[in-house]
Design a protein around this motif. Structure first.
Motif, short mmCIF file in Angstrom:
data_model
loop_
_atom_site.label_atom_id
_atom_site.label_comp_id
_atom_site.label_asym_id
_atom_site.label_seq_id
_atom_site.Cartn_x
_atom_site.Cartn_y
_atom_site.Cartn_z
N THR A 124 13.27 65.11 28.75
CA THR A 124 13.02 66.40 29.39
C THR A 124 13.50 67.52 28.47
OG1 THR A 124 13.23 67.52 31.53
CG2 THR A 124 15.22 66.51 30.69
N ASP A 125 12.85 68.69 28.41
CA ASP A 125 11.62 69.03 29.08
C ASP A 125 10.59 69.29 28.00
OD1 ASP A 125 9.51 70.27 30.47
OD2 ASP A 125 10.59 72.11 30.78
N GLY A 126 9.56 68.44 27.97
CA GLY A 126 8.55 68.56 26.94
C GLY A 126 7.25 69.18 27.40
N LEU A 155 3.80 52.82 24.49
CA LEU A 155 4.13 52.55 25.88
C LEU A 155 3.24 53.38 26.79
CD1 LEU A 155 8.03 52.69 25.68
CD2 LEU A 155 6.66 50.64 26.07
N GLU A 156 3.10 52.93 28.03
CA GLU A 156 2.37 53.69 29.05
C GLU A 156 3.39 54.36 29.94
OE1 GLU A 156 -0.61 54.28 28.83
OE2 GLU A 156 -1.90 52.56 28.49
N ILE A 211 7.45 66.17 21.05
CA ILE A 211 7.22 65.28 19.91
C ILE A 211 7.85 63.92 20.17
CG2 ILE A 211 7.79 64.89 17.48
CD1 ILE A 211 7.52 67.99 17.14
N ALA A 212 9.06 63.91 20.71
CA ALA A 212 9.73 62.63 20.99
C ALA A 212 8.95 61.82 22.02
CB ALA A 212 11.14 62.89 21.50
N ALA A 213 8.49 62.49 23.08
CA ALA A 213 7.75 61.79 24.12
C ALA A 213 6.46 61.18 23.58
CB ALA A 213 7.45 62.73 25.28
N LYS A 214 5.73 61.95 22.77
CA LYS A 214 4.47 61.44 22.24
C LYS A 214 4.69 60.40 21.16
CE LYS A 214 1.67 65.31 23.74
NZ LYS A 214 0.91 66.52 23.42
N THR A 215 5.81 60.47 20.46
CA THR A 215 6.14 59.42 19.50
C THR A 215 6.35 58.10 20.23
OG1 THR A 215 7.16 61.01 17.97
CG2 THR A 215 7.78 58.69 17.74
N VAL A 216 7.11 58.14 21.32
CA VAL A 216 7.32 56.94 22.12
C VAL A 216 5.99 56.42 22.66
CG1 VAL A 216 8.27 56.13 24.32
CG2 VAL A 216 9.69 57.47 22.78
N GLN A 217 5.19 57.33 23.18
CA GLN A 217 3.95 56.93 23.86
C GLN A 217 2.94 56.32 22.91
OE1 GLN A 217 2.26 60.11 26.12
NE2 GLN A 217 0.64 58.85 27.00
#
Length: 316
Positions: A157-159, A279-280, A268-274
């Motif tokens: 949070t918060d992206g 991951l879904e 950026i972190a969230a989309k890197t993980v995704q």
């Protein structure tokens, strides 16, 4: 650390929800609620709507260009008569109607279709006809931890909403994320306030804010949770890094919630993980009078259905 869940055959685990799969299963076990999709003439949004209905996560109301919605549903081998469609050909009218349906209780969750997040959020935040509550709105991005050790969910949070939050906004973001994790069964969520380093440096404002937020946590501002900061990412998620650096904190290495300094870092972190793990995930905006789902147009139907599941858990 949270106690390990106990699982009976065919049953949900007791204690905190530790995987997206169990989160979806929990959502399916609850009474059905209605998701209103603003500008529903979007193929992936309709795939998500069909998946959510097939899995018993929600019923969906599609607000938008009726002819385009019907054509897309037929193309997906779905009968449009299975869905409630509210015909609004103009995007602005569709968004306004979708928000109104949720505001008046005809739907419990709002989801973005073929409209930008900015246009949807402007209507949500409208003082006269939106979904404002007086609270800050922020996005919580949930995903299965890819790290070794006990399975668990992690929140970024918060992206999605707040561009460059100041201290007050970060306090609101923590409050929202802690609420989500308490709903998931975490009695005392662990919050890592991230920066590039783990020492306070007056020339790096995120470290100064992090120290203030940690103090607020100790003083009970956020209720039952642990807040630590500033923490570098390795200290937040890696017990081995915490051990090697001899960093003593109940949050170090086992953070549930990762509060990033600004929207760029979190996004950026969230989309890197995704996309690189991959991951879904599932994510939602908290702080309005109803959960608001603003998935990226590039996200899969599975990720959007996961967001519906998260939203369902947040609806009382």
């Amino acid at each position: 650390m949270e106690s390990s869940p106990t699982t009976l055959p065919g049953a949900l685990p007791l204690g905190p929800i530790r995987s997206m799969e169990d989160l979806v299963r929990k959502a399916r076990s609850l009474p059905t609620r209605i998701v209103v999709i603003a500008a529903g003439q979007d193929r992936v949004a309709l795939e998500a709507a069909a998946l959510a209905e097939d899995e018993g996560l929600a019923r969906c109301v599609l607000v938008g260009d009726e002819h385009r919605i019907e054509a897309l549903l037929w193309d997906l081998d779905r009968d449009p008569r299975e869905f409630q469609i509210v015909n609004r050909q103009e995007i602005h009218d569709a968004v306004r109607t979708a928000v109104e349906l949720v505001r008046t209780g005809q739907g419990q969750i709002l989801m973005k279709g073929k409209v930008t997040s900015g246009d949807l959020m402007r209507e949500v935040l409208n003082r006269d006809r939106g979904l404002r509550t007086g609270r800050l709105l922020s996005d919580v991005f949930l995903f299965d931890s890819p790290l070794p050790g006990e399975p668990r969910l992690i929140g970024i949070t918060d992206g999605g909403v707040n561009l460059a939050p100041d201290l007050g906004a970060k306090a609101g973001i923590i409050t929202n994320a802690v609420e989500v994790f308490r709903t998931l069964g975490y009695e005392k969520p662990k919050v890592a306030v991230l920066s590039a380093i783990e020492k306070v440096n007056p020339d790096l404002p995120s470290t100064v804010q992090a120290a203030s937020l940690e103090r607020m946590g100790r003083e009970g501002f956020f209720g039952s949770c642990e807040v630590a900061g500033p923490l570098a990412m390795d200290l937040a998620v890696s017990p081995e890094s915490a051990r090697r650096k001899e960093f003593d904190s109940p949050v170090a290495g086992v953070a549930d919630i990762l509060l990033f300094p600004n929207i760029e870092a979190a996004n950026i972190a969230a989309k890197t993980v995704q996309y690189m793990v991959p991951l879904e995930p599932g994510h939602l905006v908290v702080g309005a009078s109803a959960p608001v789902l603003i998935p990226s147009r590039a996200e899969s139907a599975r990720a959007k259905a996961n967001a519906v599941a998260v939203g369902r858990l947040m609806v009382q």
